[in-house]
Design a protein around this motif. Structure first.
Motif, PDB file in Angstrom:
ATOM      1  N   UNK A 126      38.573  -2.568 -11.722  1.00  0.00           N
ATOM      2  CA  UNK A 126      39.465  -3.763 -11.864  1.00  0.00           C
ATOM      3  C   UNK A 126      40.309  -3.220 -10.637  1.00  0.00           C
ATOM      4  N   UNK A 127      41.014  -2.898 -10.465  1.00  0.00           N
ATOM      5  CA  UNK A 127      41.477  -2.074  -8.671  1.00  0.00           C
ATOM      6  C   UNK A 127      40.399  -2.762  -7.802  1.00  0.00           C
ATOM      7  N   UNK A 128      39.668  -2.686  -8.011  1.00  0.00           N
ATOM      8  CA  UNK A 128      38.854  -3.656  -7.273  1.00  0.00           C
ATOM      9  C   UNK A 128      38.557  -4.899  -6.770  1.00  0.00           C
ATOM     10  N   UNK A 129      39.071  -5.563  -8.309  1.00  0.00           N
ATOM     11  CA  UNK A 129      39.257  -7.143  -8.380  1.00  0.00           C
ATOM     12  C   UNK A 129      40.566  -7.564  -8.335  1.00  0.00           C
ATOM     13  N   UNK A 130      41.255  -6.436  -7.674  1.00  0.00           N
ATOM     14  CA  UNK A 130      42.351  -7.175  -7.417  1.00  0.00           C
ATOM     15  C   UNK A 130      43.529  -7.095  -8.974  1.00  0.00           C
ATOM     16  N   UNK A 136      46.622  -0.322 -13.256  1.00  0.00           N
ATOM     17  CA  UNK A 136      47.116   0.882 -13.566  1.00  0.00           C
ATOM     18  C   UNK A 136      47.942   1.024 -14.805  1.00  0.00           C
ATOM     19  N   UNK A 137      47.852  -0.063 -15.923  1.00  0.00           N
ATOM     20  CA  UNK A 137      48.492  -0.164 -17.063  1.00  0.00           C
ATOM     21  C   UNK A 137      47.181   0.897 -17.934  1.00  0.00           C
ATOM     22  N   UNK A 138      46.033   0.435 -17.833  1.00  0.00           N
ATOM     23  CA  UNK A 138      45.193   1.503 -18.469  1.00  0.00           C
ATOM     24  C   UNK A 138      44.934   3.500 -17.860  1.00  0.00           C
ATOM     25  N   UNK A 148      44.457  11.410  -9.265  1.00  0.00           N
ATOM     26  CA  UNK A 148      43.185  10.262  -9.641  1.00  0.00           C
ATOM     27  C   UNK A 148      42.770   8.793  -9.325  1.00  0.00           C
ATOM     28  N   UNK A 149      44.705   8.287 -10.022  1.00  0.00           N
ATOM     29  CA  UNK A 149      44.499   7.173  -9.928  1.00  0.00           C
ATOM     30  C   UNK A 149      44.450   6.088  -8.434  1.00  0.00           C
ATOM     31  N   UNK A 150      44.590   6.832  -7.441  1.00  0.00           N
ATOM     32  CA  UNK A 150      44.242   6.787  -5.826  1.00  0.00           C
ATOM     33  C   UNK A 150      43.120   6.468  -5.788  1.00  0.00           C
ATOM     34  N   UNK A 151      41.526   7.577  -6.040  1.00  0.00           N
ATOM     35  CA  UNK A 151      40.618   7.882  -5.877  1.00  0.00           C
ATOM     36  C   UNK A 151      40.231   6.089  -6.651  1.00  0.00           C
ATOM     37  N   UNK A 152      40.616   5.744  -7.866  1.00  0.00           N
ATOM     38  CA  UNK A 152      39.810   5.324  -8.445  1.00  0.00           C
ATOM     39  C   UNK A 152      40.050   4.012  -7.556  1.00  0.00           C
ATOM     40  N   UNK A 153      41.087   3.904  -7.272  1.00  0.00           N
ATOM     41  CA  UNK A 153      41.651   2.600  -6.598  1.00  0.00           C
ATOM     42  C   UNK A 153      40.618   2.007  -5.313  1.00  0.00           C
ATOM     43  N   UNK A 154      40.872   2.986  -4.239  1.00  0.00           N
ATOM     44  CA  UNK A 154      39.739   3.386  -3.573  1.00  0.00           C
ATOM     45  C   UNK A 154      38.498   3.513  -3.608  1.00  0.00           C
TER      46      UNK A 154
END
Length: 326
Positions: A126-130, A136-138, A148-154
């Motif tokens: 979802x992060x990758x798909x913008x 972030x809600x999940x 962890x959020x930053x890692x998943x986003x990157x």
């Protein structure tokens, strides 16, 4: 003997969706994928009665004839997608989970189907798909910390970055190879920390973004902007990430990104304004080889002679007349 086929978009959403499914049900399947814009993938499949086909993150509408051919041959098809589908065929051998809402993606649909067995992979996609706010809600629902959020986003953005290019040679890794490198990680945070492929993507991404971030728009207003990228592999690799970054930075602005494909035409990426995430798919479907989803869409090949009219059409549809940036 039953044959298995996994057909998936080469971006983060397609790869992460397949990772989730194969963590739950490992299969020795033939992988069929390509660059992100290579979506008419079902034409590569020859299947017989009883064969199992999983299709992820490619438009049903663009694959309609081949889907019907495979169903008629007796193959069983499991289809997940969030792009424009048109009329979904009714067939005993087709199980279709398609949702064109701008607030979901294929990996989130798979996550729901699997009853949230591997939600972290869905969040990365979802992060990758913008779909940043959705991701972030999940994360909040799972009580993930900021690191962890930053890692998943990157990670999601890096996998997505790898999918962009006019041909496989533009990419750092063939999407099938990247899937093979990542699919054994139950937790995407472990993949981020230990996968050499991810490290290579991070290095390439940093170098490419130095080029792209220096480019000004050729036309812009507060609600619409147009960018023209050069004819270079780094531009073709970064066009999607660049479009997503622009939509996050300027959420009230629609963005049109033009990039030479190295073969005499241009690829087009369109992002509707984040504050009104609709109309991108309908706009791009006005043109041959155009399509996508409500908030983000594209045109695979646009002749150079059509650029002026495309920009005028974009201006009429998404905003007032852009002014030239000096």
């Amino acid at each position: 003997m039953t044959k298995y086929f996994d057909i998936f978009n080469g971006d983060a959403d397609g790869i992460c969706a397949l990772i989730q499914l194969r963590l739950v049900e490992p299969l020795d399947a033939e992988l069929i994928t390509g660059v992100k814009r290579d979506i008419t993938l079902l034409q590569q499949v020859t299947a017989a009665a009883g064969d199992r086909i999983t299709v992820l993150d490619i438009s049903l509408d663009r694959n309609r004839e081949d889907l019907q051919r495979l169903l008629t041959a007796g193959a069983n098809v499991l289809y997940f997608d969030h792009h424009f589908a048109g009329k979904i065929p009714v067939h005993d051998n087709l199980q279709a989970m398609i949702d064109e809402s701008p607030s979901t993606c294929t990996s989130l649909l798979v996550d729901r189907y699997l009853k949230e067995r591997y939600s972290l992979w869905a969040i990365a996609a979802a992060f990758g798909d913008n779909l940043v706010s959705i991701a972030q809600k999940r994360c909040s629902e799972l009580n993930l910390n900021a690191e962890d959020i930053q890692v998943l986003r990157q990670l999601g953005e890096l996998i997505n970055y790898n999918g962009y290019g006019s041909h496989i040679e533009d990419l750092h890794f063939h999407p099938a190879s990247l899937f093979h490198a990542l699919h054994h990680f139950d937790d995407p945070r472990e993949a981020y920390d230990s996968s050499p492929e991810v490290a290579i993507l991070a290095s390439g991404y940093a170098a490419d973004m130095e080029h792209i971030n220096a480019l000004p728009p050729i036309l812009a207003t507060d609600i619409a902007a147009v960018y023209q990228l050069p004819d270079a592999s780094w531009a073709r690799r970064t066009v999607g990430i660049f479009a997503n970054n622009l939509s996050q930075t300027y959420p009230e602005r629609a963005h049109l990104i033009l990039c030479p494909d190295g073969q005499g035409s241009l690829t087009v990426s369109l992002r509707a304004a984040k504050t009104h995430p609709h109309g991108a798919s309908a706009f791009c479907r006005r043109y041959p080889e155009g399509g996508g989803r409500e908030a983000a869409a594209g045109i695979n090949r646009l002749p150079e002679v059509a650029v002026t009219e495309l920009i005028a059409d974009f201006e009429r549809t998404f905003g007032s007349s852009p002014r030239k940036i000096e």
